[in-house]
Write a protein that holds these residues in place. Structure first.
Motif, PDB file in Angstrom:
ATOM      1  N   ILE A   1      22.385  34.326  18.551  1.00  0.00           N
ATOM      2  CA  ILE A   1      23.478  33.838  19.391  1.00  0.00           C
ATOM      3  C   ILE A   1      23.476  32.309  19.437  1.00  0.00           C
ATOM      4  O   ILE A   1      22.449  31.697  19.738  1.00  0.00           O
ATOM      5  CB  ILE A   1      23.359  34.427  20.807  1.00  0.00           C
ATOM      6  N   GLY A   2      24.617  31.719  19.126  1.00  0.00           N
ATOM      7  CA  GLY A   2      24.721  30.265  19.134  1.00  0.00           C
ATOM      8  C   GLY A   2      24.290  29.585  17.854  1.00  0.00           C
ATOM      9  O   GLY A   2      24.266  28.361  17.782  1.00  0.00           O
ATOM     10  N   GLY A   3      23.910  30.369  16.834  1.00  0.00           N
ATOM     11  CA  GLY A   3      23.470  29.770  15.576  1.00  0.00           C
ATOM     12  C   GLY A   3      21.960  29.597  15.517  1.00  0.00           C
ATOM     13  O   GLY A   3      21.234  29.824  16.492  1.00  0.00           O
ATOM     14  N   ARG A   4      21.473  29.196  14.364  1.00  0.00           N
ATOM     15  CA  ARG A   4      20.038  29.157  14.105  1.00  0.00           C
ATOM     16  C   ARG A   4      19.273  28.255  15.066  1.00  0.00           C
ATOM     17  O   ARG A   4      18.222  28.655  15.602  1.00  0.00           O
ATOM     18  CB  ARG A   4      19.800  28.691  12.669  1.00  0.00           C
ATOM     19  N   MET A   5      19.758  27.050  15.315  1.00  0.00           N
ATOM     20  CA  MET A   5      19.019  26.123  16.171  1.00  0.00           C
ATOM     21  C   MET A   5      18.960  26.612  17.605  1.00  0.00           C
ATOM     22  O   MET A   5      17.917  26.521  18.265  1.00  0.00           O
ATOM     23  CB  MET A   5      19.645  24.725  16.106  1.00  0.00           C
ATOM     24  N   GLU A   6      20.090  27.126  18.115  1.00  0.00           N
ATOM     25  CA  GLU A   6      20.079  27.645  19.482  1.00  0.00           C
ATOM     26  C   GLU A   6      19.218  28.891  19.571  1.00  0.00           C
ATOM     27  O   GLU A   6      18.543  29.125  20.586  1.00  0.00           O
ATOM     28  CB  GLU A   6      21.505  27.950  19.950  1.00  0.00           C
ATOM     29  N   TRP A   7      19.220  29.701  18.550  1.00  0.00           N
ATOM     30  CA  TRP A   7      18.364  30.888  18.489  1.00  0.00           C
ATOM     31  C   TRP A   7      16.900  30.482  18.592  1.00  0.00           C
ATOM     32  O   TRP A   7      16.128  31.085  19.337  1.00  0.00           O
ATOM     33  CB  TRP A   7      18.654  31.616  17.180  1.00  0.00           C
ATOM     34  N   ARG A   8      16.513  29.445  17.833  1.00  0.00           N
ATOM     35  CA  ARG A   8      15.131  28.966  17.896  1.00  0.00           C
ATOM     36  C   ARG A   8      14.804  28.452  19.300  1.00  0.00           C
ATOM     37  O   ARG A   8      13.717  28.713  19.827  1.00  0.00           O
ATOM     38  CB  ARG A   8      14.915  27.852  16.867  1.00  0.00           C
ATOM     39  N   ARG A   9      15.730  27.698  19.893  1.00  0.00           N
ATOM     40  CA  ARG A   9      15.482  27.188  21.249  1.00  0.00           C
ATOM     41  C   ARG A   9      15.286  28.344  22.234  1.00  0.00           C
ATOM     42  O   ARG A   9      14.444  28.254  23.138  1.00  0.00           O
ATOM     43  CB  ARG A   9      16.632  26.288  21.694  1.00  0.00           C
ATOM     44  N   GLN A  10      16.051  29.413  22.056  1.00  0.00           N
ATOM     45  CA  GLN A  10      15.913  30.552  22.958  1.00  0.00           C
ATOM     46  C   GLN A  10      14.556  31.238  22.791  1.00  0.00           C
ATOM     47  O   GLN A  10      13.900  31.597  23.776  1.00  0.00           O
ATOM     48  CB  GLN A  10      17.035  31.564  22.702  1.00  0.00           C
ATOM     49  N   LEU A  11      14.119  31.392  21.566  1.00  0.00           N
ATOM     50  CA  LEU A  11      12.805  31.999  21.329  1.00  0.00           C
ATOM     51  C   LEU A  11      11.696  31.106  21.877  1.00  0.00           C
ATOM     52  O   LEU A  11      10.710  31.599  22.464  1.00  0.00           O
ATOM     53  CB  LEU A  11      12.600  32.240  19.834  1.00  0.00           C
ATOM     54  N   GLU A  12      11.842  29.799  21.714  1.00  0.00           N
ATOM     55  CA  GLU A  12      10.845  28.866  22.263  1.00  0.00           C
ATOM     56  C   GLU A  12      10.821  28.918  23.779  1.00  0.00           C
ATOM     57  O   GLU A  12       9.755  28.807  24.397  1.00  0.00           O
ATOM     58  CB  GLU A  12      11.163  27.444  21.775  1.00  0.00           C
ATOM     59  N   ARG A  13      11.986  29.113  24.390  1.00  0.00           N
ATOM     60  CA  ARG A  13      12.049  29.246  25.846  1.00  0.00           C
ATOM     61  C   ARG A  13      11.311  30.501  26.297  1.00  0.00           C
ATOM     62  O   ARG A  13      10.588  30.482  27.299  1.00  0.00           O
ATOM     63  CB  ARG A  13      13.518  29.286  26.300  1.00  0.00           C
ATOM     64  N   LEU A  14      11.473  31.591  25.564  1.00  0.00           N
ATOM     65  CA  LEU A  14      10.762  32.820  25.917  1.00  0.00           C
ATOM     66  C   LEU A  14       9.250  32.614  25.843  1.00  0.00           C
ATOM     67  O   LEU A  14       8.507  33.085  26.710  1.00  0.00           O
ATOM     68  CB  LEU A  14      11.186  33.954  24.978  1.00  0.00           C
ATOM     69  N   LEU A  15       8.794  31.908  24.819  1.00  0.00           N
ATOM     70  CA  LEU A  15       7.362  31.636  24.696  1.00  0.00           C
ATOM     71  C   LEU A  15       6.872  30.758  25.842  1.00  0.00           C
ATOM     72  O   LEU A  15       5.789  30.989  26.406  1.00  0.00           O
ATOM     73  CB  LEU A  15       7.075  30.954  23.355  1.00  0.00           C
ATOM     74  N   GLU A  16       7.666  29.765  26.199  1.00  0.00           N
ATOM     75  CA  GLU A  16       7.299  28.868  27.303  1.00  0.00           C
ATOM     76  C   GLU A  16       7.154  29.642  28.613  1.00  0.00           C
ATOM     77  O   GLU A  16       6.156  29.486  29.335  1.00  0.00           O
ATOM     78  CB  GLU A  16       8.374  27.792  27.444  1.00  0.00           C
ATOM     79  N   VAL A  17       8.126  30.485  28.910  1.00  0.00           N
ATOM     80  CA  VAL A  17       8.079  31.262  30.147  1.00  0.00           C
ATOM     81  C   VAL A  17       6.965  32.300  30.082  1.00  0.00           C
ATOM     82  O   VAL A  17       6.229  32.514  31.054  1.00  0.00           O
ATOM     83  CB  VAL A  17       9.439  31.954  30.403  1.00  0.00           C
ATOM     84  N   GLY A  18       6.828  32.948  28.943  1.00  0.00           N
ATOM     85  CA  GLY A  18       5.830  34.005  28.809  1.00  0.00           C
ATOM     86  C   GLY A  18       4.406  33.527  28.958  1.00  0.00           C
ATOM     87  O   GLY A  18       3.502  34.333  29.223  1.00  0.00           O
ATOM     88  N   ARG A  19       4.178  32.231  28.808  1.00  0.00           N
ATOM     89  CA  ARG A  19       2.816  31.684  28.946  1.00  0.00           C
ATOM     90  C   ARG A  19       2.499  31.248  30.375  1.00  0.00           C
ATOM     91  O   ARG A  19       1.374  30.834  30.660  1.00  0.00           O
ATOM     92  CB  ARG A  19       2.649  30.497  27.992  1.00  0.00           C
ATOM     93  N   LEU A  20       3.476  31.316  31.274  1.00  0.00           N
ATOM     94  CA  LEU A  20       3.217  30.970  32.664  1.00  0.00           C
ATOM     95  C   LEU A  20       2.269  32.008  33.280  1.00  0.00           C
ATOM     96  O   LEU A  20       2.359  33.205  32.996  1.00  0.00           O
ATOM     97  CB  LEU A  20       4.531  30.932  33.458  1.00  0.00           C
ATOM     98  N   ARG A  21       1.393  31.550  34.155  1.00  0.00           N
ATOM     99  CA  ARG A  21       0.353  32.427  34.700  1.00  0.00           C
ATOM    100  C   ARG A  21       0.918  33.551  35.568  1.00  0.00           C
ATOM    101  O   ARG A  21       0.319  34.624  35.685  1.00  0.00           O
ATOM    102  CB  ARG A  21      -0.640  31.596  35.514  1.00  0.00           C
ATOM    103  N   ASN A  22       2.080  33.312  36.189  1.00  0.00           N
ATOM    104  CA  ASN A  22       2.652  34.321  37.083  1.00  0.00           C
ATOM    105  C   ASN A  22       3.701  35.198  36.394  1.00  0.00           C
ATOM    106  O   ASN A  22       4.390  35.971  37.043  1.00  0.00           O
ATOM    107  CB  ASN A  22       3.303  33.659  38.301  1.00  0.00           C
ATOM    108  N   VAL A  23       3.798  35.064  35.058  1.00  0.00           N
ATOM    109  CA  VAL A  23       4.830  35.800  34.313  1.00  0.00           C
ATOM    110  C   VAL A  23       4.197  36.745  33.314  1.00  0.00           C
ATOM    111  O   VAL A  23       3.250  36.387  32.601  1.00  0.00           O
ATOM    112  CB  VAL A  23       5.770  34.828  33.565  1.00  0.00           C
ATOM    113  N   SER A  24       4.726  37.978  33.285  1.00  0.00           N
ATOM    114  CA  SER A  24       4.373  38.947  32.249  1.00  0.00           C
ATOM    115  C   SER A  24       5.640  39.215  31.443  1.00  0.00           C
ATOM    116  O   SER A  24       6.638  39.693  31.990  1.00  0.00           O
ATOM    117  CB  SER A  24       3.863  40.254  32.869  1.00  0.00           C
TER     118      SER A  24
END
Length: 292
Positions: free
Chosen positions: A191-214
């Motif tokens: 969604i949004g093209g390759r660069m936006e897709w990468r940003r979205q995946l990076e956002r998921l990794l960022e959130v997923g590494r938070l201590r209070n997030v599963s």
């Protein structure tokens, strides 16, 4: 020349849009905006300033000033800051920013954000796309721009701002316990093209590494699970109460009855058990990111 995030740039520093239109069906929000507009008009008249001169001083057109003062348009935060300065209000106008901020988004989103702000636990299964709390700004904008019937530019920007504002849940202290299960298919749609897709995946990794997030991924090779008929969201509060909703249960209505909540929690628990573990999920998202 000044550019407002929701404005059309015009020569001379004027912005075409000083805020968002008031939803006539949102009675509580309309009442707040009307009160703020009335106070702005009284302050302006008290210092003997015409609407046209006031508009020039703060960078907006006369027509827009009248709309704000008439309670027909929600002023942006910087509008109130500049008005406070120009009218010499000593912070009294700027102090209204908090009230305006609470009503600048659609009522349904305000109600949801208010519940999320109080929740001590949030459990989410998103079956079709990336959940709103996890979306990047660009991802959210593309989704809103492709809605049919088409949203107006004003509605798109208002929706994007509302989704981004909800992300404050990740900055709360004490931090709530947040659990997300995302379908693999949502991670693979560019969604949004390759660069936006990468940003979205990076956002998921960022959130997923938070201590209070599963954060877990439901793989496509899982043939069946209890969430196939709709997403699930359950919010629990500090006083022991909770509210939940699922498209596939109770006609999609929000429920707070303990018996109905147990059904949603049972389904969510089984979904989590069938999804990849959090560590495996982060590794999987990194793999997808590497493939983009």
């Amino acid at each position: 020349m000044r550019v407002d995030a929701n404005s059309t740039e015009r020569p001379g520093g004027e912005a075409d849009e000083p805020g968002w239109d008031v939803d006539p069906d949102d009675e509580s929000g309309a009442a707040v905006v009307a009160t703020v507009g009335r106070q702005l008009r009284l302050r302006r008249e008290a210092v003997g300033m015409r609407a046209a001169d006031f508009g020039v001083a703060i960078g907006y057109g006369e027509d827009q000033v009248y709309k704000v003062e008439a309670g027909k348009r929600i002023p942006r935060q910087e509008y109130l800051d500049r008005a406070d300065e120009v009218l010499g209000a000593g912070g009294l106008i700027a102090a209204m920013k908090k009230d305006v901020a609470e009503v600048r988004y659609p009522k349904k989103i305000r109600d949801l954000a208010r519940m999320e702000a109080k929740a001590v636990e949030v459990a989410v299964y998103a079956n079709h796309g990336i959940h709103g709390l996890l979306q990047t700004e660009g991802h959210a904008r593309v989704l809103l721009e492709t809605r049919q019937p088409a949203y107006s530019r004003n509605e798109v920007e208002r929706g994007v701002a509302a989704r981004i504002a909800r992300r404050s849940i990740f900055d709360r202290s004490p931090a709530p316990a947040l659990s997300f299960v995302q379908e693999e298919a949502a991670l693979r749609r560019p969604i949004g093209g390759r660069m936006e897709w990468r940003r979205q995946l990076e956002r998921l990794l960022e959130v997923g590494r938070l201590r209070n997030v599963s954060l877990q991924v439901m793989p496509l090779n899982c043939e069946t699970h209890p969430g196939l008929d709709g997403g699930i969201e359950v919010l629990k509060f500090g006083d022991g109460t909770a509210v939940g909703r699922s498209e596939g249960a109770f006609n999609g209505r929000p429920v707070s009855d303990p018996k109905q909540l147990r059904i949603l929690e049972l389904r969510y628990g089984m979904i989590r058990a069938q999804a990849l573990a959090p560590g495996e999920s982060l590794a999987f998202i990194e793999q997808v990111l590497g493939e983009t």
